[in-house]
Each structure stands twice: as C-alpha cells, then as structure tokens.
Design a protein around this motif. Sequence first.
Motif, PDB file in Angstrom:
ATOM      1  N   ILE A 210     -12.222  -4.643  -1.225  1.00 22.20           N
ATOM      2  CA  ILE A 210     -11.534  -5.353  -0.158  1.00 22.20           C
ATOM      3  C   ILE A 210     -10.651  -4.357   0.593  1.00 22.20           C
ATOM      4  CG2 ILE A 210      -9.914  -7.203   0.415  1.00 22.20           C
ATOM      5  CD1 ILE A 210     -10.684  -8.563  -2.181  1.00 22.20           C
ATOM      6  N   LYS A 211     -10.815  -4.327   1.901  1.00 22.30           N
ATOM      7  CA  LYS A 211      -9.934  -3.534   2.753  1.00 22.30           C
ATOM      8  C   LYS A 211      -8.827  -4.438   3.296  1.00 22.30           C
ATOM      9  CE  LYS A 211     -13.269  -0.122   4.479  1.00 22.30           C
ATOM     10  NZ  LYS A 211     -13.934   0.398   5.719  1.00 22.30           N
ATOM     11  N   PHE A 212      -7.611  -3.926   3.284  1.00 24.84           N
ATOM     12  CA  PHE A 212      -6.518  -4.707   3.869  1.00 24.84           C
ATOM     13  C   PHE A 212      -5.423  -3.769   4.368  1.00 24.84           C
ATOM     14  CE2 PHE A 212      -5.503  -4.086  -0.542  1.00 24.84           C
ATOM     15  CZ  PHE A 212      -4.123  -3.982  -0.620  1.00 24.84           C
ATOM     16  N   ASN A 213      -4.703  -4.220   5.382  1.00 25.16           N
ATOM     17  CA  ASN A 213      -3.602  -3.449   5.960  1.00 25.16           C
ATOM     18  C   ASN A 213      -2.275  -4.106   5.598  1.00 25.16           C
ATOM     19  OD1 ASN A 213      -6.073  -3.067   7.811  1.00 25.16           O
ATOM     20  ND2 ASN A 213      -4.723  -1.426   8.459  1.00 25.16           N
ATOM     21  N   VAL A 214      -1.294  -3.275   5.283  1.00 27.10           N
ATOM     22  CA  VAL A 214       0.053  -3.768   5.023  1.00 27.10           C
ATOM     23  C   VAL A 214       1.010  -3.071   5.971  1.00 27.10           C
ATOM     24  CG1 VAL A 214      -0.409  -4.320   2.602  1.00 27.10           C
ATOM     25  CG2 VAL A 214       0.444  -2.039   3.216  1.00 27.10           C
ATOM     26  N   GLU A 215       2.196  -3.630   6.076  1.00 30.11           N
ATOM     27  CA  GLU A 215       3.208  -3.056   6.967  1.00 30.11           C
ATOM     28  C   GLU A 215       3.592  -1.653   6.484  1.00 30.11           C
ATOM     29  OE1 GLU A 215       6.064  -6.089   6.686  1.00 30.11           O
ATOM     30  OE2 GLU A 215       6.566  -5.738   4.589  1.00 30.11           O
ATOM     31  N   PRO A 216       3.923  -0.736   7.396  1.00 31.83           N
ATOM     32  CA  PRO A 216       4.141   0.664   7.008  1.00 31.83           C
ATOM     33  C   PRO A 216       5.339   0.878   6.097  1.00 31.83           C
ATOM     34  CG  PRO A 216       4.723   0.309   9.318  1.00 31.83           C
ATOM     35  CD  PRO A 216       4.051  -0.942   8.841  1.00 31.83           C
ATOM     36  N   TRP A 217       6.297  -0.033   6.077  1.00 33.83           N
ATOM     37  CA  TRP A 217       7.467   0.126   5.200  1.00 33.83           C
ATOM     38  C   TRP A 217       7.321  -0.623   3.863  1.00 33.83           C
ATOM     39  CZ3 TRP A 217       7.622  -1.768  10.202  1.00 33.83           C
ATOM     40  CH2 TRP A 217       7.561  -3.160  10.319  1.00 33.83           C
ATOM     41  N   ALA A 218       6.091  -1.091   3.568  1.00 36.73           N
ATOM     42  CA  ALA A 218       5.869  -1.821   2.313  1.00 36.73           C
ATOM     43  C   ALA A 218       5.962  -0.874   1.115  1.00 36.73           C
ATOM     44  CB  ALA A 218       4.497  -2.492   2.339  1.00 36.73           C
ATOM     45  N   ASP A 219       6.366  -1.434  -0.012  1.00 30.57           N
ATOM     46  CA  ASP A 219       6.436  -0.690  -1.272  1.00 30.57           C
ATOM     47  C   ASP A 219       5.006  -0.551  -1.819  1.00 30.57           C
ATOM     48  OD1 ASP A 219       6.839   0.358  -3.769  1.00 30.57           O
ATOM     49  OD2 ASP A 219       8.353  -1.101  -4.383  1.00 30.57           O
ATOM     50  N   LEU A 220       4.431   0.654  -1.720  1.00 34.69           N
ATOM     51  CA  LEU A 220       3.031   0.849  -2.087  1.00 34.69           C
ATOM     52  C   LEU A 220       2.808   0.669  -3.593  1.00 34.69           C
ATOM     53  CD1 LEU A 220       1.918   3.819   0.201  1.00 34.69           C
ATOM     54  CD2 LEU A 220       1.509   1.368   0.469  1.00 34.69           C
ATOM     55  N   SER A 253       0.577   0.357  10.497  1.00 40.49           N
ATOM     56  CA  SER A 253       0.101  -0.250   9.247  1.00 40.49           C
ATOM     57  C   SER A 253      -0.452   0.820   8.324  1.00 40.49           C
ATOM     58  CB  SER A 253      -0.982  -1.299   9.532  1.00 40.49           C
ATOM     59  OG  SER A 253      -2.134  -0.681  10.062  1.00 40.49           O
ATOM     60  N   ILE A 254      -0.632   0.430   7.068  1.00 37.56           N
ATOM     61  CA  ILE A 254      -1.242   1.292   6.053  1.00 37.56           C
ATOM     62  C   ILE A 254      -2.517   0.615   5.575  1.00 37.56           C
ATOM     63  CG2 ILE A 254      -0.971   2.367   3.803  1.00 37.56           C
ATOM     64  CD1 ILE A 254       2.029   2.396   4.268  1.00 37.56           C
ATOM     65  N   LEU A 255      -3.651   1.328   5.672  1.00 38.57           N
ATOM     66  CA  LEU A 255      -4.938   0.787   5.263  1.00 38.57           C
ATOM     67  C   LEU A 255      -5.143   1.061   3.775  1.00 38.57           C
ATOM     68  CD1 LEU A 255      -7.672  -0.532   5.869  1.00 38.57           C
ATOM     69  CD2 LEU A 255      -8.523   1.730   6.562  1.00 38.57           C
ATOM     70  N   CYS A 256      -5.359  -0.004   3.008  1.00 42.50           N
ATOM     71  CA  CYS A 256      -5.550   0.098   1.556  1.00 42.50           C
ATOM     72  C   CYS A 256      -6.923  -0.440   1.173  1.00 42.50           C
ATOM     73  CB  CYS A 256      -4.470  -0.687   0.817  1.00 42.50           C
ATOM     74  SG  CYS A 256      -2.784  -0.174   1.217  1.00 42.50           S
ATOM     75  N   TRP A 257      -7.318  -0.090  -0.025  1.00 40.71           N
ATOM     76  CA  TRP A 257      -8.616  -0.495  -0.538  1.00 40.71           C
ATOM     77  C   TRP A 257      -8.461  -0.784  -2.032  1.00 40.71           C
ATOM     78  CZ3 TRP A 257     -13.546   3.118  -0.513  1.00 40.71           C
ATOM     79  CH2 TRP A 257     -14.657   2.363  -0.896  1.00 40.71           C
ATOM     80  N   VAL A 258      -8.861  -1.987  -2.472  1.00 39.18           N
ATOM     81  CA  VAL A 258      -8.870  -2.332  -3.889  1.00 39.18           C
ATOM     82  C   VAL A 258     -10.291  -2.739  -4.248  1.00 39.18           C
ATOM     83  CG1 VAL A 258      -8.198  -4.745  -3.482  1.00 39.18           C
ATOM     84  CG2 VAL A 258      -7.782  -3.689  -5.709  1.00 39.18           C
ATOM     85  N   ALA A 259     -10.774  -2.322  -5.422  1.00 40.69           N
ATOM     86  CA  ALA A 259     -12.179  -2.547  -5.778  1.00 40.69           C
ATOM     87  C   ALA A 259     -12.322  -2.719  -7.282  1.00 40.69           C
ATOM     88  CB  ALA A 259     -13.047  -1.389  -5.295  1.00 40.69           C
ATOM     89  N   ALA A 260     -13.450  -3.336  -7.654  1.00 44.14           N
ATOM     90  CA  ALA A 260     -13.789  -3.511  -9.065  1.00 44.14           C
ATOM     91  C   ALA A 260     -15.295  -3.701  -9.172  1.00 44.14           C
ATOM     92  CB  ALA A 260     -13.051  -4.707  -9.671  1.00 44.14           C
ATOM     93  N   TRP A 261     -15.830  -3.468 -10.367  1.00 44.82           N
ATOM     94  CA  TRP A 261     -17.252  -3.635 -10.626  1.00 44.82           C
ATOM     95  C   TRP A 261     -17.547  -5.084 -11.026  1.00 44.82           C
ATOM     96  CZ3 TRP A 261     -20.970  -0.335  -9.407  1.00 44.82           C
ATOM     97  CH2 TRP A 261     -20.652   1.023  -9.271  1.00 44.82           C
ATOM     98  N   ALA A 262     -18.685  -5.587 -10.538  1.00 48.76           N
ATOM     99  CA  ALA A 262     -19.175  -6.908 -10.924  1.00 48.76           C
ATOM    100  C   ALA A 262     -20.573  -6.754 -11.513  1.00 48.76           C
ATOM    101  CB  ALA A 262     -19.218  -7.860  -9.721  1.00 48.76           C
ATOM    102  N   ALA A 263     -20.961  -7.714 -12.362  1.00 41.97           N
ATOM    103  CA  ALA A 263     -22.230  -7.595 -13.084  1.00 41.97           C
ATOM    104  C   ALA A 263     -23.436  -7.739 -12.175  1.00 41.97           C
ATOM    105  CB  ALA A 263     -22.294  -8.635 -14.214  1.00 41.97           C
ATOM    106  N   ASN A 264     -23.321  -8.532 -11.105  1.00 42.27           N
ATOM    107  CA  ASN A 264     -24.459  -8.791 -10.229  1.00 42.27           C
ATOM    108  C   ASN A 264     -23.930  -9.239  -8.869  1.00 42.27           C
ATOM    109  OD1 ASN A 264     -23.845 -11.654 -10.631  1.00 42.27           O
ATOM    110  ND2 ASN A 264     -24.879 -11.428 -12.594  1.00 42.27           N
ATOM    111  N   PRO A 265     -24.806  -9.340  -7.866  1.00 45.92           N
ATOM    112  CA  PRO A 265     -24.340  -9.750  -6.530  1.00 45.92           C
ATOM    113  C   PRO A 265     -23.627 -11.099  -6.488  1.00 45.92           C
ATOM    114  CG  PRO A 265     -26.493  -8.732  -6.359  1.00 45.92           C
ATOM    115  CD  PRO A 265     -26.202  -8.862  -7.821  1.00 45.92           C
ATOM    116  N   PRO A 266     -24.110 -12.152  -7.185  1.00 46.45           N
ATOM    117  CA  PRO A 266     -23.349 -13.407  -7.158  1.00 46.45           C
ATOM    118  C   PRO A 266     -21.933 -13.266  -7.710  1.00 46.45           C
ATOM    119  CG  PRO A 266     -25.577 -13.824  -7.913  1.00 46.45           C
ATOM    120  CD  PRO A 266     -25.412 -12.343  -7.860  1.00 46.45           C
TER     121      PRO A 266
END
Length: 314
Positions: A210-220, A253-266
Amino acid sequence: MEIIESLEPIYFYLFIVVFVSTFLLMRGLFIIQLEKRRRLKSAENLEYQDAVLPPDESTHSSIMSEHAAHHHYQESAVQSIETRFEFMRRFYVPLVLFVSGIFIALPFLPALPATYLSLLTGLIAGVFGLAARPVIENAIAGMVLTFSQPIRLNDTVIIDGQYGTVEQINMLHTTIKIWNWRRLVIPNHNLLQREIENLSLGETTEWAFIKFNVEPWADLELVKKLAIEAMDSEFRLPAEEPSFWVIEMEKDSILCWVAAWAANPPSAWDLKSTGRERLSQKLREHGIHFHIQNTQFQRGSKPKATAPIRPDYN
C-alpha cells in the motif's frame, strides 16, 4: 505396387486424399480424447479459490460451505472440460470432412460450367465470410486457449483492469468471475488479443503493498508502527513480518510504502482491503493527515532503493 501403378492418376489422387483425411481424422480425435482425459484428471485435484475471500466464517457459511463450494466448483470444471472437448470433436470432424470434400472435388471442377462454378464459389465465400466467420474465429481461438493454456480454470487474472477468477472456458467464450461476484464474458477471439495478467502462473504467493502519503511533519516512527500493525492480519503469511519504507520526501508530503506477503491472490486482495481500512483508522486516531494511493501487487522482489532527494532551498 502393381495395383497402385495400374490405377489411373485420378483414382490414385482420390486414394491419397481419402487416406490422408482418414489419418488426420483418427489422429486428431485421439489427441482430443487424450487431452480431455488429462484435463479431467487434473480437475479432480483442482482446489476451489474465489477471487475475493469472504470477510468472516459466518458470511462464508451463509453463502455456501467450503466443502459444498469445492464440490460445486469441481463439477463445474468437469462439465466445462467435457463440453469444450465435445464441441471441439464435433467441430473437428465436419472440418476435416469439408476440407477433404474440397480436395476430392478439385479434379472435377474444370468440367463444371463457369457460371455454376462462380455461383458455387460465391455461395461458399458468402456463408463463411459473413455468417460463420465469428463462430469459426472464436472456435479456433478456443482451441488455441485449450492447448496453449495462457489461462486455466481457477486462475486469478486481471483483464482490462478487472480482477477475478477464470470460472469457465468453452469453445466460443471465456467467463471471468470478477471481484464483485459478477461475470465478465469475453469472446475467445477477443481474449487472445488482450493483455492478461495471470497471477496464478508461477508462484502463488503475492507481495501486497500500500502506498500512502503523510504530512511532512508526521512522526515517521509512529507512522511505521501504525502501518505495520495495520498489515498484521490473518490474511498475511506469518513467515515474514510486514515491512515499511519511506519512498520519497516531497515538498508537502512524505510517500510511504507498507507491504506483506500473502499466500495467494485472494488473500492478497483481502490483505490490502483490511490493511487500508485499519491504516486509515489508526492514522485518524493519532491525528495524522494522510492520503492512501491505489494498492498494487508486486511479485518476487522488494522495492529498489531510491536515490536520496536533495532539499530545495529555492
């Protein structure tokens, strides 16, 4: 040899045409039957898989039990295979006989008057050029799909931006069960001309991010903690913890990315859905302004490191 040499050229020609036609007919039917048995055997081990998993066990039970859904899907797969190969057999036999008839009639065509010959040629061209062309194109495309297998039953695919599962492939069209449980029916001739992203080819695991942007003064550090917690759900593979990256630092803004592995497409589909929902809720609770971009899938590797961005002093 004496018998063959004693035959007139016309009879020898007819003998060759009949012999070759019979060989092609028997050989083709044998290959069709052999491939049909192989597909039916693989259908017995076919695992039921929906494009989108039910949100919880109660919803799943109210629609159809897992065992009943699996049994129903196997029956549908077997019926689809039998129908497809039966249509192929019925299409193949008249095709061989028709082509053989043309070759048999070739030596006798010069004896026909030019008027009748032109009329016959125009009639055949009109029938196959107008009425039968779409059927023949889709039938041939169905044969190509059957033997080349760019997609198979139960594959998870993305076609024209539609995400779903291949539910049925017959000789004329293919049915895709898309994410909202509606059906996308595509003629086979058109399907061969489209770009298809088959998520079931190769590895079945999916790297959902998931890509998401947060405000530049956010606590990373806080943003990282909340994002990882949002992706820590029952839909991810437990072997590896979710990962977090800061992709870009823009002016507003600050562009962030969070990810994880899933077993299959569903599972990846549900992981991104629940992840976005939880992430939105957690960021709102902590008063962090944000914007979530479209969720995407990446196979096989983690993102490459981006070059550092120099500050703009202008």
